[in-house]
Scaffold this motif. Structure first.
Motif, PDB file in Angstrom:
ATOM      1  N   THR A   7       0.851  -1.184   0.000  1.00  0.00           N
ATOM      2  CA  THR A   7       0.000   0.000   0.000  1.00  0.00           C
ATOM      3  C   THR A   7       0.893   1.242   0.000  1.00  0.00           C
ATOM      4  OG1 THR A   7      -1.568  -1.284   1.294  1.00  0.00           O
ATOM      5  CG2 THR A   7      -1.947   1.075   1.221  1.00  0.00           C
TER       6      THR A   7
ATOM      7  N   ARG B  60       1.979   4.353   1.284  1.00  0.00           N
ATOM      8  CA  ARG B  60       1.785   5.072   2.546  1.00  0.00           C
ATOM      9  C   ARG B  60       2.520   6.411   2.550  1.00  0.00           C
ATOM     10  NH1 ARG B  60      -2.453   2.849   4.323  1.00  0.00           N
ATOM     11  NH2 ARG B  60      -2.360   0.646   4.822  1.00  0.00           N
TER      12      ARG B  60
ATOM     13  N   ASN C 159      -2.462   5.679  -0.131  1.00  0.00           N
ATOM     14  CA  ASN C 159      -3.286   4.692   0.592  1.00  0.00           C
ATOM     15  C   ASN C 159      -3.955   3.656  -0.299  1.00  0.00           C
ATOM     16  OD1 ASN C 159      -2.693   5.695   3.136  1.00  0.00           O
ATOM     17  ND2 ASN C 159      -4.239   7.306   2.901  1.00  0.00           N
TER      18      ASN C 159
END
Ligand code: HEC
Length: 290
Positions: free
Chosen positions: A151, A153, A186
């Motif tokens: 993901t 981030r 995200n």
């Protein structure tokens, strides 16, 4: 059927039944344990891959950042170094598989295959999932597979993965402007996928099972041998001797010596009763003769 045979048959049947009943739960417990072992090995490998990623982005990338604007060096990319290091690792453990698969990758070699795509979609569908674990059927047998979400981030990732204009020109020149862009903060864009053939686990399970059956059988046969020796010494051989003496006495042979079996067990008390009976018989015979 002799006493010894009956005794042995009953014990062996009981042992085999007991073994049969305990082998099944043992198999499942052992399987669970072996799978947990695989899981923790994979967790270590993942930590290793993440460490290599971190090392690359913190130690290597800053050093070579200037150089990258002239010629892009994949060696400064965390994903590249983690996967390259894993390829080297596979020289030692070829059964382990690792891939940073993505739906829209920068390097076409990282494009998710059909089954990898399914794992990534599962992780994308539920952001609370920290990993997806499954046993996957393949042409080369079942594989234990764990997928961890990749993901985005950090904003820094978007420098190279949002639009081609933001990415270093040297990188676009090398990889082209089509793939590996448009990633969002995200967003789960792919997965770290680890896979190990279940045959490794099966091998360990069968080894544990063989050890369990072997040890239990060895203990059982030593006990059986010991019980047979005791049975022979304490019961069968005195009973046989007594039967022989009784046979001789019943045929009128008075020269047979008294039966001697000292101790306090049932056989000793039987032998005492036998001797008493024999003495009574002798005196009755003498009285009859007189
Ligand atoms: C300097 C530019 C750059 C930065 C910054 C960067 N990447 Fe990449 N990334 C690349 C390149 C180039 C590749 C292809 C490497 C290769 O050839 O295997 C790549 C590959 C990947 C891959 C493998 C799939 C694919 O696209 O081939 C993942 C996953 C990935 N990056 C995630 C990240 C994440 C997460 C961050 C932020 C922590 C990040 N990247 C930061 C340039 C970058």
């Amino acid at each position: 059927m002799g006493l010894r045979l009956k005794f042995n048959v009953v014990l062996i049947v009981c042992y085999l039944l007991g073994l049969g009943v305990s082998v099944v739960p043992f198999y499942y417990i052992s399987r669970q344990e072996v799978i947990e072992q695989l899981q923790s090995q994979i967790a270590v490998l993942r930590a290793q891959a993440l460490s290599i990623r971190k090392y690359t982005s913190e130690e290597v990338q800053p050093l070579l950042a200037d150089f990258s604007s002239v010629q892009f060096l994949p060696q400064t990319v965390p994903s590249f170094s983690a996967q390259t290091a894993f390829r080297n690792f596979r020289e030692y453990y070829p059964e382990f598989f690792y891939k940073e698969a993505a739906l829209n990758p920068t390097n076409p070699a990282d494009l998710a295959e059909e089954w990898e795509r399914e794992l990534i979609e599962t992780l994308r569908a539920d952001p609370s999932l920290t990993r997806d674990v499954r046993i996957r059927e393949t042409e080369r047998g079942d594989h234990y597979t764990v997928a961890y979400p990749l993901t985005i981030r950090s904003e820094s990732c978007l420098e190279c993965h949002s639009t081609p204009d933001r990415a270093p020109a040297s990188m676009v020149a090398l990889y082209g402007p089509k793939n590996g862009f448009g990633w969002q903060l995200n967003e789960t864009i792919g997965a770290q996928i680890f896979s190990v053939p279940m045959s490794i686990a099966e091998e360990r399970i069968w080894r544990n099972l063989a050890l369990f059956v072997g040890t239990a059988s060895a203990i059982f046969f030593v006990l059986l041998l010991l019980l047979n020796i005791l049975l022979n010494r304490l019961v069968i051989s005195p009973v046989l001797r007594m039967a022989k003496a009784a046979e001789a006495v019943s045929m009128g042979d008075t020269s047979v010596p008294e039966f001697e079996h000292t101790g306090k067990d049932e056989i000793a008390s039987l032998s005492r009763s036998f001797n008493r009976m024999r003495r009574s018989l002798d005196s009755a015979m003498k009285m009859l003769e007189a």
